[in-house]
Design a protein around this motif. Sequence first.
Motif, PDB file in Angstrom:
ATOM      1  N   ASP A  59      -4.945 -18.160  29.877  1.00 31.87           N
ATOM      2  CA  ASP A  59      -3.813 -18.703  30.615  1.00 31.87           C
ATOM      3  C   ASP A  59      -2.895 -19.499  29.676  1.00 31.87           C
ATOM      4  O   ASP A  59      -3.370 -20.293  28.854  1.00 31.87           O
ATOM      5  CB  ASP A  59      -4.390 -19.604  31.720  1.00 31.87           C
ATOM      6  CG  ASP A  59      -3.359 -20.437  32.404  1.00 31.87           C
ATOM      7  OD1 ASP A  59      -2.490 -19.866  33.080  1.00 31.87           O
ATOM      8  OD2 ASP A  59      -3.407 -21.680  32.242  1.00 31.87           O
TER       9      ASP A  59
ATOM     10  N   TRP B  62       3.595 -30.856  34.198  1.00 33.80           N
ATOM     11  CA  TRP B  62       3.581 -29.548  34.850  1.00 33.80           C
ATOM     12  C   TRP B  62       3.908 -29.693  36.333  1.00 33.80           C
ATOM     13  O   TRP B  62       3.327 -30.502  37.022  1.00 33.80           O
ATOM     14  CB  TRP B  62       2.201 -28.905  34.720  1.00 33.80           C
ATOM     15  CG  TRP B  62       1.740 -28.681  33.318  1.00 33.80           C
ATOM     16  CD1 TRP B  62       0.828 -29.422  32.651  1.00 33.80           C
ATOM     17  CD2 TRP B  62       2.167 -27.677  32.413  1.00 33.80           C
ATOM     18  NE1 TRP B  62       0.641 -28.924  31.384  1.00 33.80           N
ATOM     19  CE2 TRP B  62       1.454 -27.850  31.206  1.00 33.80           C
ATOM     20  CE3 TRP B  62       3.089 -26.628  32.491  1.00 33.80           C
ATOM     21  CZ2 TRP B  62       1.626 -27.026  30.106  1.00 33.80           C
ATOM     22  CZ3 TRP B  62       3.252 -25.813  31.385  1.00 33.80           C
ATOM     23  CH2 TRP B  62       2.536 -26.008  30.218  1.00 33.80           C
ATOM     24  N   LYS B  63       4.836 -28.930  36.769  1.00 33.89           N
ATOM     25  CA  LYS B  63       5.192 -28.886  38.186  1.00 33.89           C
ATOM     26  C   LYS B  63       4.615 -27.585  38.764  1.00 33.89           C
ATOM     27  O   LYS B  63       4.835 -26.515  38.199  1.00 33.89           O
ATOM     28  CB  LYS B  63       6.704 -28.897  38.365  1.00 33.89           C
ATOM     29  CG  LYS B  63       7.416 -30.018  37.634  1.00 33.89           C
ATOM     30  CD  LYS B  63       7.826 -31.101  38.590  1.00 33.89           C
ATOM     31  CE  LYS B  63       8.697 -32.151  37.980  1.00 33.89           C
ATOM     32  NZ  LYS B  63       8.227 -32.884  36.857  1.00 33.89           N
ATOM     33  N   PRO B  64       3.874 -27.678  39.865  1.00 34.96           N
ATOM     34  CA  PRO B  64       3.275 -26.467  40.438  1.00 34.96           C
ATOM     35  C   PRO B  64       4.339 -25.409  40.749  1.00 34.96           C
ATOM     36  O   PRO B  64       5.384 -25.708  41.318  1.00 34.96           O
ATOM     37  CB  PRO B  64       2.619 -26.959  41.725  1.00 34.96           C
ATOM     38  CG  PRO B  64       2.500 -28.436  41.578  1.00 34.96           C
ATOM     39  CD  PRO B  64       3.584 -28.870  40.639  1.00 34.96           C
ATOM     40  N   HIS B  65       4.082 -24.221  40.297  1.00 38.40           N
ATOM     41  CA  HIS B  65       4.918 -23.051  40.580  1.00 38.40           C
ATOM     42  C   HIS B  65       6.336 -23.164  40.031  1.00 38.40           C
ATOM     43  O   HIS B  65       7.215 -22.414  40.423  1.00 38.40           O
ATOM     44  CB  HIS B  65       4.959 -22.746  42.078  1.00 38.40           C
ATOM     45  CG  HIS B  65       3.604 -22.664  42.692  1.00 38.40           C
ATOM     46  ND1 HIS B  65       2.704 -21.668  42.376  1.00 38.40           N
ATOM     47  CD2 HIS B  65       2.967 -23.485  43.557  1.00 38.40           C
ATOM     48  CE1 HIS B  65       1.581 -21.866  43.051  1.00 38.40           C
ATOM     49  NE2 HIS B  65       1.701 -22.952  43.768  1.00 38.40           N
ATOM     50  N   GLU B  66       6.577 -24.124  39.129  1.00 45.66           N
ATOM     51  CA  GLU B  66       7.914 -24.257  38.555  1.00 45.66           C
ATOM     52  C   GLU B  66       8.069 -23.244  37.424  1.00 45.66           C
ATOM     53  O   GLU B  66       7.221 -23.110  36.570  1.00 45.66           O
ATOM     54  CB  GLU B  66       8.115 -25.668  38.009  1.00 45.66           C
ATOM     55  CG  GLU B  66       9.492 -25.867  37.399  1.00 45.66           C
ATOM     56  CD  GLU B  66       9.652 -27.255  36.806  1.00 45.66           C
ATOM     57  OE1 GLU B  66      10.721 -27.821  36.968  1.00 45.66           O
ATOM     58  OE2 GLU B  66       8.691 -27.749  36.186  1.00 45.66           O
ATOM     59  N   ARG B  67       9.159 -22.521  37.455  1.00 46.57           N
ATOM     60  CA  ARG B  67       9.460 -21.553  36.404  1.00 46.57           C
ATOM     61  C   ARG B  67      10.852 -21.834  35.876  1.00 46.57           C
ATOM     62  O   ARG B  67      11.744 -22.222  36.622  1.00 46.57           O
ATOM     63  CB  ARG B  67       9.420 -20.127  36.932  1.00 46.57           C
ATOM     64  CG  ARG B  67       8.037 -19.679  37.320  1.00 46.57           C
ATOM     65  CD  ARG B  67       8.060 -18.181  37.581  1.00 46.57           C
ATOM     66  NE  ARG B  67       6.735 -17.708  37.844  1.00 46.57           N
ATOM     67  CZ  ARG B  67       5.929 -17.202  36.924  1.00 46.57           C
ATOM     68  NH1 ARG B  67       6.321 -17.123  35.685  1.00 46.57           N
ATOM     69  NH2 ARG B  67       4.737 -16.786  37.240  1.00 46.57           N
TER      70      ARG B  67
ATOM     71  N   GLN C 102      -0.865 -22.045  30.200  1.00 48.21           N
ATOM     72  CA  GLN C 102      -0.949 -23.500  30.363  1.00 48.21           C
ATOM     73  C   GLN C 102      -2.207 -24.051  29.689  1.00 48.21           C
ATOM     74  O   GLN C 102      -2.153 -25.069  29.007  1.00 48.21           O
ATOM     75  CB  GLN C 102      -0.921 -23.863  31.844  1.00 48.21           C
ATOM     76  CG  GLN C 102      -0.830 -25.356  32.088  1.00 48.21           C
ATOM     77  CD  GLN C 102      -0.580 -25.689  33.558  1.00 48.21           C
ATOM     78  OE1 GLN C 102      -0.057 -24.877  34.308  1.00 48.21           O
ATOM     79  NE2 GLN C 102      -0.957 -26.877  33.954  1.00 48.21           N
TER      80      GLN C 102
END
Length: 131
Positions: free
Chosen positions: A24, A48-53, A26
């Motif tokens: 992975d 890290w922001k969840p699901h941030e792209r 990350q």
Amino acid sequence: MIKSIRNLLYRPPAMPKSGEDFGDYQTNFVNAIRFTESCGFLVERPDWKPHERLEVEGSFLEPALRAAGVRDLTKAAFQCLKWSHYLAPHIEQQLGRKVWLTIGQIWKEDQALFSPTWNDLRSWSKQGLNS
């Protein structure tokens, strides 16, 4: 003191031997930060922001190169660290995000093109890079 002890006890994960060994992104990035800290350097941890792209429309590199005054990268081969360090603030400006410099292996499909070991990287962190 606790950080120094943690750095002394840190053992990096096994280096990949094939493309299938990559995990992975990350996790690999956090491993790179932990290794850098174990070499005695301070590294800002990513938030890290969840699901941030990061969505980028078009090329962000060309405007960053222009802002840096770079017109030609043809003579930049084998100078990744120097150019990455120089271009980082211009790329940050273009993306509107923090960027981190990393040193590691370079792979093309299942073949390592540049494959330093953890010991190589640790030595370079202490002695510097030279040709």
